[in-house]
Design an enzyme around this catalytic site. Structure first.
Site, PDB file in Angstrom:
ATOM      1  N   THR A   1     -21.305  18.846 -18.152  1.00  9.14           N
ATOM      2  CA  THR A   1     -19.886  18.588 -17.958  1.00  9.14           C
ATOM      3  C   THR A   1     -19.562  18.726 -16.474  1.00  9.14           C
ATOM      4  OG1 THR A   1     -19.427  19.426 -20.156  1.00  9.14           O
ATOM      5  CG2 THR A   1     -17.601  19.502 -18.647  1.00  9.14           C
TER       6      THR A   1
ATOM      7  N   GLU B   1     -21.156  14.482 -28.165  1.00 10.85           N
ATOM      8  CA  GLU B   1     -20.070  15.465 -28.343  1.00 10.85           C
ATOM      9  C   GLU B   1     -19.932  15.968 -29.771  1.00 10.85           C
ATOM     10  OE1 GLU B   1     -18.311  17.487 -25.689  1.00 10.85           O
ATOM     11  OE2 GLU B   1     -18.591  15.409 -25.067  1.00 10.85           O
TER      12      GLU B   1
ATOM     13  N   SER C   1     -13.580  22.008 -28.550  1.00 11.86           N
ATOM     14  CA  SER C   1     -14.144  22.141 -27.205  1.00 11.86           C
ATOM     15  C   SER C   1     -13.854  23.530 -26.665  1.00 11.86           C
ATOM     16  CB  SER C   1     -13.483  21.096 -26.304  1.00 11.86           C
ATOM     17  OG  SER C   1     -13.801  21.323 -24.953  1.00 11.86           O
ATOM     18  N   SER C   2     -14.553  23.868 -25.591  1.00 11.50           N
ATOM     19  CA  SER C   2     -14.213  25.071 -24.820  1.00 11.50           C
ATOM     20  C   SER C   2     -13.669  24.707 -23.456  1.00 11.50           C
ATOM     21  CB  SER C   2     -15.460  25.926 -24.601  1.00 11.50           C
ATOM     22  OG  SER C   2     -15.905  26.408 -25.809  1.00 11.50           O
TER      23      SER C   2
ATOM     24  N   GLY D   1     -19.715  24.307 -18.600  1.00 17.87           N
ATOM     25  CA  GLY D   1     -20.464  25.492 -19.028  1.00 17.87           C
ATOM     26  C   GLY D   1     -20.419  25.782 -20.510  1.00 17.87           C
TER      27      GLY D   1
END
Ligand code: GLU
Length: 662
Positions: free
Chosen positions: A463, A500, A527-528, A554
């Site tokens: 990312t 994803e 997601s984070s 990350g």
């Protein structure tokens, strides 16, 4: 020097000033043109130069000092210093992407314009991390109205996906997709990046859409030298790339070996794709020949001759692509001490988890537990500082893992975000933290009426984060991804497709009940990603000026990288680069607390047994890992220098990033 003196007062960092004094200003772009003639004749905006002792250097000029010159990717580049600018600034993970954004800003473009140009270059020069085939979240600060708007360009599961889509070939054939879920067609979500950028541009763009593709098209056509991180990504993914003849043709040499650091690579297919989107808009991507090629790639059933074998196809159709919608969503904001911190709500868990962590930490006097031995790398975090923050994170991740998913499908408990960020609730959570021992693993909070749910803690690492402030004071904080490095290893029309959907829980339920983040048709995987803006808060509680834009890649640890950067600035008075460079630390709610062993201020040898931070945490019962942590924080901060507003930028020393401004 007078600027530096007032900076010294502002940050109370006197010991640093000797080291900072030359480079703080010299490494920026503005005010540097009196330092010597340009060593390169390329006509560029004089605002977008990197300054070295030898004078201004154009990114991509190839002369000494050029940050675009390829060098091996290293774990940590010691000695990075904050960059200063006057009115606009861009920080990205790649010098050429930063340059593209800076050129747009220097020509009067908006932050939204620059974000489009940056993404088109990132997808070329850092293809392993983000691009047209992936998804993106944008947090946007509008300076005129002082409002924050978020944009959701997250990938979606195809309409034909079932809850067992990732773990079984079919309900009749209950074996794993081939060759594995990630490299099969099952991991590939309908991309959202192009659609969300078009939406952002239509809301906040000021330059013609087509003009924002020029830098990407030129670089793709003319070629660029492969960077250290891209070369590493190719070498690391080679055996998987072999299954795709198009990936082989692009990333490998004729003899089948990986293309190497510094070799020039051209991507005419990418240039043609950009040209199509430039002239036809997002519709040229989501329908027609490009969409047909994406669907065909997702549905491919046989790998190429270099690595033959069956591929389990996905269920994506042309209708999935044509129907993809980006979504404007409300930001998730929390008041943290004197500021307001705003981020991305569901389907990302990032905004809620960062906000919960901060809301818990507000109950502690964190400023007493700042780093010691302060230097330009951010100093050495204190045992109690890391203890309190990682305990707060354990509590936040416990809630995230259980409750947060795509709220279009699974509602949050109680009254939603307001219940999860309620200050009384977070104070109760803070009361679970002991000063003398780690809690190990936290339990999720209990909300009245919440349905029984299982938990999941998925997420990979591939990312990029972009922070931009334009001359009008608008800001873009954008985290953009294809999920894991090199995504699903599928290359089509010059870009990689994401994996994803592996951010979903492959298992639909556990003993406690259905998992909120299970696969469902058209759902977005949790997601984070935590693109964040921090605002001043006015006395009447309304939004004030922007203070900061930041974020990081990350995977699930994004939440920790962003938290340490925000706390580093707000509680510990670090500058944009120090907060970005600061040792990474935190916990995703296991007994383990991570301390980034790649950082020069951590003694990682002998499992950290000679490091006082590590041993201090172990004495409190933390299981400490000193594994290297590859954050990619990009930060832009607004500061006052001699009463004048200035911008200050930091790029993560663990990646190849660069800050440019005026
Ligand atoms: N796919 C992850 C997410 O959405 C991000 C992966 C990464 O940061 O590398 O949270």
């Amino acid at each position: 020097m007078s600027d530096l003196i007032s900076l010294r007062r502002r940050f109370a960092l006197a010991p640093l000033l000797a080291a900072l004094s030359t480079a703080l200003w010299a490494s920026g772009c503005g005010g540097d043109n009196d330092k010597g003639p340009l060593p390169d004749a390329t006509p560029v905006s004089t605002a977008c130069l990197v300054s070295t002792d030898a004078g201004g250097v154009t990114v991509g000029s190839g002369v000494p000092g050029d940050p675009g010159l390829p060098e091996p990717s290293s774990g940590y580049r010691v000695g990075k210093q904050a960059v200063s600018g006057k009115t606009f600034m861009v920080s990205t993970a790649n010098p050429r992407a930063t340059q593209a954004g800076c050129e747009v800003l220097a020509a009067g473009g908006s932050a939204a314009d620059a974000a489009v140009a940056v993404q088109m270059v990132l997808g070329l020069v850092e293809p392993q991390s983000s691009g047209l085939g992936g998804g993106t979240f944008v947090v946007y600060y509008d300076a005129a109205s002082k409002t924050v708007q978020t944009y959701d360009g997250r990938e979606t599961a195809p309409a034909g996906a079932t809850e067992n889509y990732l773990r079984w070939i079919s309900d009749a054939q209950q074996t794993a997709p081939l060759p594995n879920a990630r490299a099969s067609g099952r991991s590939i979500g309908t991309p959202g990046t192009v659609r969300v950028l078009e939406m952002l541009h239509s809301d906040h763009g000021s330059r013609p859409w087509a003009s924002l593709f020029d830098a990407g098209i030129a670089l793709a056509s003319n070629g660029f030298p492969i960077s250290g991180r891209m070369a590493d990504a190719i070498a690391g993914a080679r055996s998987n790339l072999l299954r795709d003849p198009d990936a082989v043709a692009y990333f490998l040499k004729a003899d089948g070996t990986s293309k190497l650091l510094g070799e020039t690579i051209q991507n005419p297919d990418y240039a043609a794709t950009l040209q199509a989107i430039a002239s036809g808009g997002a519709a040229a991507f989501y329908s027609g020949a490009i969409a047909a090629d994406i669907v065909a790639e997702i549905n491919r059933t046989e790998a190429g001759a270099d690595a033959p074998g069956a591929l389990t196809p996905g269920a994506t159709t042309l209708a999935d692509l044509a129907g993809y919608q980006a979504v404007r969503r409300n930001p998730v904001c929390i008041d943290y001490r004197a500021h307001r911190v705003c981020g991305m709500g569901p389907p990302s868990s990032g905004g809620i988890a960062v906000a919960q962590t901060l809301g818990i930490l507000e109950n502690f006097g964190l400023n007493a537990f700042g780093p010691s031995a302060l230097d330009i790398e951010g100093g050495k975090p204190s045992v109690m500082g890391v203890h309190l923050i990682s305990e707060a994170q354990r509590l936040a991740y416990a809630d995230r893992n259980k409750y947060v998913a795509d709220t279009d499908f699974v509602p949050l408990p109680a009254n939603g975000v307001s219940s999860m960020l309620d200050k009384a609730y977070l104070r109760d959570r803070a009361n679970l933290i002991s000063f003398s021992a780690s809690m190990g693993v936290a339990l999720p909070g209990v909300f009245p009426g919440a349905v029984a749910l299982g938990s999941s803690d998925q997420e990979g690492k591939g990312t990029s984060h972009v922070s931009i402030v334009d001359a009008q004071g608008n800001a873009v904080s954008m985290t953009t991804t294809i999920e894991s490095g090199m995504g699903a290893y599928r290359f089509v029309r010059g870009f990689l497709l994401n994996n994803e959907l592996t951010d979903f829980s492959a298992t639909p339920s556990d003993a406690a009940g259905p998992i909120a983040n299970r696969v469902q048709p058209l759902k977005r995987p949790r997601s984070s990603m935590a693109p964040t803006v921090v605002l001043q808060r006015n006395a009447d509680g309304s939004n004030g000026e922007l203070l900061m834009a930041t974020g990081s890649p990350g995977g699930a640890t994004i939440i920790q990288f962003v938290t340490k950067t925000v706390v580093g600035v707000l509680d510990w008075g670090l500058d944009a680069q120090q907060a970005t460079s600061l040792v990474n630390f935190g916990s995703s709610n296991s007994t383990t607390t991570g301390i980034g062993g790649e950082h020069p201020n951590i003694v990682a040898a002998d499992n950290g047994n000679g490091d006082a931070l590590v041993t201090g945490l172990r004495a409190l019962g933390h299981v400490v890992s000193v594994s290297a942590q590859s954050s990619g924080v990009s930060t832009v901060l607004k500061v006052q220098v001699d009463g004048q507003p200035r911008l200050q930028g930091g790029a993560d020393p663990r990646r190849e990033g660069l800050v440019l401004g005026d």
